[in-house]
Design an enzyme around this catalytic site. Structure first.
Site, short mmCIF file in Angstrom:
data_model
loop_
_atom_site.label_atom_id
_atom_site.label_comp_id
_atom_site.label_asym_id
_atom_site.label_seq_id
_atom_site.Cartn_x
_atom_site.Cartn_y
_atom_site.Cartn_z
N CYS A 68 -13.14 70.69 18.44
CA CYS A 68 -14.83 70.51 18.11
C CYS A 68 -15.03 72.29 18.75
O CYS A 68 -14.83 72.90 20.37
CB CYS A 68 -15.61 69.73 17.92
SG CYS A 68 -16.22 69.60 20.22
N CYS A 69 -15.64 72.89 18.10
CA CYS A 69 -16.58 73.71 18.80
C CYS A 69 -17.89 74.16 18.30
O CYS A 69 -18.88 73.15 17.56
CB CYS A 69 -15.63 75.59 18.22
SG CYS A 69 -14.77 75.29 16.98
N ALA A 70 -18.66 75.44 17.72
CA ALA A 70 -19.93 75.61 16.95
C ALA A 70 -18.96 76.30 15.33
O ALA A 70 -20.12 75.15 14.51
CB ALA A 70 -20.29 77.24 17.48
N GLY A 72 -16.28 75.28 13.69
CA GLY A 72 -14.94 75.02 12.96
C GLY A 72 -13.83 75.53 13.26
O GLY A 72 -12.07 75.76 12.95
N TRP A 96 -19.09 71.00 16.44
CA TRP A 96 -19.30 69.89 17.48
C TRP A 96 -20.52 69.18 16.81
O TRP A 96 -21.22 67.97 17.09
CB TRP A 96 -19.54 70.34 18.56
CG TRP A 96 -21.54 70.85 19.12
CD1 TRP A 96 -21.59 72.23 18.62
CD2 TRP A 96 -22.54 70.40 19.41
NE1 TRP A 96 -22.17 72.26 19.60
CE2 TRP A 96 -23.27 71.07 19.41
CE3 TRP A 96 -22.43 68.84 19.89
CZ2 TRP A 96 -24.98 70.78 19.84
CZ3 TRP A 96 -23.77 68.49 20.48
CH2 TRP A 96 -24.75 69.57 19.80
#
Length: 104
Positions: A68-70, A72, A96
């Site tokens: 996950c990240c900010a 995708g 996330w």
């Protein structure tokens, strides 16, 4: 193109992230340390995308991995990097906050 963009942003085929976690999956947040420290999913680990190639030994290839990240995008790149290094069960969880809502 739209299908590819949806896939990059973590809107691909339905994945039961709760079930993956109950089966031992680990969440890898690939945002920067600073972003991670501002908020993250409980029990996730932070391996920034630009360091993931050098930290592969921190992950178990036999367990599912959810990236996950900010938004995708970085997590999509991380997913592909892990797959190209022999990880077989890797899922892009997208952003996330969205992933957090899906698992809680």
């Amino acid at each position: 193109m739209f299908k590819t963009l949806k896939s990059i942003l973590g809107f691909g085929p339905k994945v039961d992230f709760k079930e993956l976690l109950s089966n031992g999956a680990i969440i890898v947040d690939v945002r920067t340390n600073q972003e991670f420290n501002q908020g993250h999913i409980k029990k996730s680990i932070n391996i920034p995308l630009d360091t993931i190639q050098n930290k592969l030994e921190k992950l178990n290839k036999n367990k599912p991995v959810i990236t996950c990240c900010a938004s995708g995008i970085r997590s999509w790149f991380a997913k592909n990097k892990l797959k190209s290094n022999g990880f077989t069960e890797v899922y892009n969880g997208g952003g996330w906050m969205s992933l957090n809502n899906k698992i809680n």
